[in-house]
Design an enzyme around this catalytic site. Structure first.
Site, PDB file in Angstrom:
ATOM      1  N   ASN A 176      16.286  45.447 -58.961  1.00  0.00           N
ATOM      2  CA  ASN A 176      16.662  44.249 -58.209  1.00  0.00           C
ATOM      3  C   ASN A 176      15.783  43.996 -56.997  1.00  0.00           C
ATOM      4  O   ASN A 176      16.088  43.131 -56.180  1.00  0.00           O
ATOM      5  CB  ASN A 176      18.138  44.329 -57.817  1.00  0.00           C
ATOM      6  CG  ASN A 176      19.019  44.308 -59.049  1.00  0.00           C
ATOM      7  OD1 ASN A 176      18.558  43.945 -60.126  1.00  0.00           O
ATOM      8  ND2 ASN A 176      20.262  44.726 -58.912  1.00  0.00           N
ATOM      9  N   CYS A 214      23.528  39.303 -67.053  1.00  0.00           N
ATOM     10  CA  CYS A 214      24.755  39.902 -67.604  1.00  0.00           C
ATOM     11  C   CYS A 214      25.919  38.917 -67.522  1.00  0.00           C
ATOM     12  O   CYS A 214      26.056  38.173 -66.566  1.00  0.00           O
ATOM     13  CB  CYS A 214      25.114  41.157 -66.823  1.00  0.00           C
ATOM     14  SG  CYS A 214      23.877  42.429 -67.005  1.00  0.00           S
ATOM     15  N   ASP A 251      27.600  46.991 -58.454  1.00  0.00           N
ATOM     16  CA  ASP A 251      26.892  47.614 -59.587  1.00  0.00           C
ATOM     17  C   ASP A 251      27.233  49.086 -59.723  1.00  0.00           C
ATOM     18  O   ASP A 251      26.879  49.718 -60.718  1.00  0.00           O
ATOM     19  CB  ASP A 251      25.377  47.489 -59.400  1.00  0.00           C
ATOM     20  CG  ASP A 251      24.956  46.044 -59.273  1.00  0.00           C
ATOM     21  OD1 ASP A 251      23.877  45.793 -58.724  1.00  0.00           O
ATOM     22  OD2 ASP A 251      25.719  45.170 -59.697  1.00  0.00           O
TER      23      ASP A 251
HETATM   24  C1  EPZ Z   1      22.054  40.340 -57.648  1.00  0.00           C
HETATM   25  O1  EPZ Z   1      22.586  39.319 -58.472  1.00  0.00           O
HETATM   26  C2  EPZ Z   1      21.784  41.513 -58.572  1.00  0.00           C
HETATM   27  N1  EPZ Z   1      20.862  41.091 -59.622  1.00  0.00           N
HETATM   28  C3  EPZ Z   1      23.096  41.984 -59.204  1.00  0.00           C
HETATM   29  O2  EPZ Z   1      22.809  43.127 -59.997  1.00  0.00           O
HETATM   30  C4  EPZ Z   1      24.044  42.394 -58.090  1.00  0.00           C
HETATM   31  O3  EPZ Z   1      25.263  42.796 -58.651  1.00  0.00           O
HETATM   32  C5  EPZ Z   1      24.253  41.205 -57.151  1.00  0.00           C
HETATM   33  O4  EPZ Z   1      22.986  40.755 -56.639  1.00  0.00           O
HETATM   34  C6  EPZ Z   1      25.147  41.552 -55.978  1.00  0.00           C
HETATM   35  O5  EPZ Z   1      24.577  42.612 -55.247  1.00  0.00           O
HETATM   36  C7  EPZ Z   1      19.551  40.962 -59.313  1.00  0.00           C
HETATM   37  O6  EPZ Z   1      19.130  41.165 -58.183  1.00  0.00           O
HETATM   38  C8  EPZ Z   1      18.653  40.541 -60.446  1.00  0.00           C
HETATM   39  P1  EPZ Z   1      24.687  37.093 -55.964  1.00  0.00           P
HETATM   40  P2  EPZ Z   1      22.734  37.819 -57.898  1.00  0.00           P
HETATM   41  O7  EPZ Z   1      23.958  35.806 -55.884  1.00  0.00           O
HETATM   42  O8  EPZ Z   1      21.664  37.546 -56.894  1.00  0.00           O
HETATM   43  C9  EPZ Z   1      28.125  33.919 -56.534  1.00  0.00           C
HETATM   44  C10 EPZ Z   1      22.726  44.410 -61.956  1.00  0.00           C
HETATM   45  O9  EPZ Z   1      23.566  44.969 -62.675  1.00  0.00           O
HETATM   46  N2  EPZ Z   1      27.081  32.875 -56.472  1.00  0.00           N
HETATM   47  O10 EPZ Z   1      24.766  37.978 -54.763  1.00  0.00           O
HETATM   48  O11 EPZ Z   1      22.867  36.903 -59.047  1.00  0.00           O
HETATM   49  C11 EPZ Z   1      28.036  34.715 -57.826  1.00  0.00           C
HETATM   50  O12 EPZ Z   1      28.663  34.028 -58.869  1.00  0.00           O
HETATM   51  C12 EPZ Z   1      22.975  43.009 -61.434  1.00  0.00           C
HETATM   52  O13 EPZ Z   1      21.626  44.922 -61.596  1.00  0.00           O
HETATM   53  C13 EPZ Z   1      27.473  31.547 -56.465  1.00  0.00           C
HETATM   54  O14 EPZ Z   1      28.661  31.227 -56.512  1.00  0.00           O
HETATM   55  O15 EPZ Z   1      24.133  37.963 -57.161  1.00  0.00           O
HETATM   56  C14 EPZ Z   1      28.733  36.000 -57.472  1.00  0.00           C
HETATM   57  O16 EPZ Z   1      30.129  35.833 -57.577  1.00  0.00           O
HETATM   58  C15 EPZ Z   1      24.348  42.500 -61.827  1.00  0.00           C
HETATM   59  N3  EPZ Z   1      26.511  30.590 -56.427  1.00  0.00           N
HETATM   60  C16 EPZ Z   1      28.380  36.190 -55.993  1.00  0.00           C
HETATM   61  O17 EPZ Z   1      27.921  34.919 -55.523  1.00  0.00           O
HETATM   62  C17 EPZ Z   1      25.171  30.893 -56.359  1.00  0.00           C
HETATM   63  O18 EPZ Z   1      24.342  29.974 -56.322  1.00  0.00           O
HETATM   64  C18 EPZ Z   1      27.287  37.213 -55.775  1.00  0.00           C
HETATM   65  O19 EPZ Z   1      26.159  36.774 -56.504  1.00  0.00           O
HETATM   66  C19 EPZ Z   1      24.805  32.258 -56.364  1.00  0.00           C
HETATM   67  C20 EPZ Z   1      25.771  33.240 -56.407  1.00  0.00           C
END
Ligand code: EPZ
Length: 437
Positions: free
Chosen positions: A23, A119, A309
């Protein structure tokens, strides 16, 4: 689909060496697009997420080499826009393409982003990303197979605030603001170690970025950025996964490359469950010291809280703890799908819509099964399993390794998305398995 036949009941014992964080490295690769000269990124794992981003970058003219030691060279000197049809071929394969927007708008004045993958652990919208890009002056057009962006007047710094400290949206702001004209102020930012490592990379390139105590990130746009040389932060999610595997199989695993500062919260929980660890200069030894495992109450959260995670692999170890454990998942609304297979193997895990064990979160009273109660210890028995997602898949492998009997685990290629040389590592730890393509 690739399948592994696993005979469980044997402790995992030995050493695995981990490379850079999945990540972080994918975002660092995108950041290279912003530089006028070549970049060198070290400790890049050979995982499919990296391959997907490499292909997308190469489609845009970036020259990339990635050697067996994990050293990646990226030369963005002749970036040009790729044909939409080529980019579209990568639709549904990762979430990283959304982070190409800012860099491509700066370099080309336009971008086409395929529909995203990743995922299935929740709806995973990109509304924060698009809102942020509009604030910078991007014009966004939704097409049937993706999103086209342009920036007729260029990109200008903006004052933005995130309703939730989204990791991806914070990265979107960072990758867009560093070359935008003027000042950007982001409040409600995510400050995960991977974010701080990306900021370190951008600073090496010539960016001016500060992170304040109140999670406000300020960026002063600059005219030009150069390439960077950087050794990626280690993958604390992979380290935590192997630690949970050691606990669940009553094993003893040395994770080379793991470091204590970024894992403090995990280490506290690992110790409370009954695990033991030894911090060495070149890694961390995680082991089951014997005796009973203890139940715990966990609430996942953004950094420095307990990472979302980390919960899936740890839940397998909690099936072996004596008593009731509670996990309240507050980051994703649907991240307990993997527990069905564990229950089929004899675990006793009940999932609930209520916010159990902690403060009410965004998902409370909205029909999301985002809390789990794990009753243990339960004897796990072999079963036929299909891997649902990356971290859930690792958990299923651990459960099969902990269970008595022989399990067939299919769709395991999903695990190689985030765990480099996964099968070699299992073999090095003494796992008893065979693999069929
Ligand atoms: C990153 O995902 C990681 N993936 C995830 O790891 C990790 O679980 C997550 O951050 C939280 O730490 C990568 O970096 C590729 P978020 P990301 O935006 O950036 C909501 C793994 O297993 N949200 O922090 O997609 C979203 O739905 C993966 O390695 C919105 O609503 O996570 C979630 O509920 C899984 N609108 C929350 O925020 C948006 O535009 C956190 O998502 C963006 C996000």
């Amino acid at each position: 689909m690739s399948q592994i036949t696993v005979t469980g009941g044997k402790p995992l014992v030995g050493r695995v060496d981990i490379k850079g964080a999945k990540n972080l490295v994918t975002k660092a690769m995108v950041a290279a697009l912003l530089g006028h000269s070549a970049s060198v990124l070290k400790d890049v794992p050979k995982i499919s997420d990296v391959e997907v981003v490499s292909r997308l970058l190469q489609l845009h003219g970036v020259l990339i080499t990635h050697d067996e030691d994990g050293v990646m060279h990226l030369d963005p000197s002749n970036v040009e826009s790729a044909r939409m049809v080529d980019i579209d071929a990568h639709a549904g394969s990762s979430r990283i393409p959304i982070l190409f927007c800012g860099p491509l708008l700066h370099r080309l004045g336009e971008a086409f982003i395929p529909d995203l993958g990743g995922c299935h652990i929740g709806d995973r919208p990109i509304d924060f990303h698009l809102e942020v890009l509009r604030n910078f002056g991007a014009v966004i057009e939704k097409l049937p197979n993706g999103t086209r962006l342009s920036a007729p007047e260029g990109l200008k710094g903006a004052k933005v605030s995130l309703p939730y400290p989204s990791v991806g949206a914070t990265e979107q702001v960072l990758l867009t603001s560093v070359l935008a004209e003027g000042i950007t102020e982001l409040s409600g930012a995510a400050i995960e170690p991977e974010i701080m490592d990306l900021i370190a990379i951008l600073q090496k390139m010539g960016a001016v970025i500060s992170v304040d105590t109140d999670r406000v990130i300020r960026v002063e746009g600059v005219e030009r950025l150069e390439g960077y040389t950087h050794r990626a932060l280690f993958d604390r999610n992979e380290a935590a996964s192997w630690a949970a595997a050691a606990l669940a199989t009553q094993g003893d695993i040395f994770v080379g490359g793991a470091r204590q500062p970024e894992m403090m919260t995990f280490l506290n929980v690992f110790r409370k469950v009954g695990g033991a660890f030894e911090i060495e200069d070149d890694g961390i030894r995680f082991y089951h010291p014997g005796g009973e495992l203890n139940p715990v109450v966990i609430e996942t959260d953004v950094h420095p809280g307990f990472m979302t995670d980390w919960q899936q692999p740890l839940v397998v170890a909690l099936t072996q703890a004596k008593g009731l454990s509670i996990v309240h998942e507050t980051v994703y609304e649907n991240r307990f799908g993997f527990t069905d297979a564990l229950n089929d193997m004899g675990a006793q895990i009940q999932i609930y819509r209520e916010c159990l064990g902690g403060t009410p979160c965004r998902f409370g009273q909205r029909n999301f099964y985002h809390s789990a109660v794990i009753s243990g210890p339960t004897a796990l028995k072999a079963a036929d399993i299909r891997v649902p997602d990356l971290r859930g898949g690792f958990s299923h492998m651990v459960a099969a390794l902990a269970a008595e009997g022989t399990s067939n685990v299919s769709n395991v290629q999903l695990i190689s998305r985030g765990y480099e040389h996964f099968l070699d590592k299992l073999a090095a730890l003494g796992a008893d398995f065979s693999y069929t393509e």
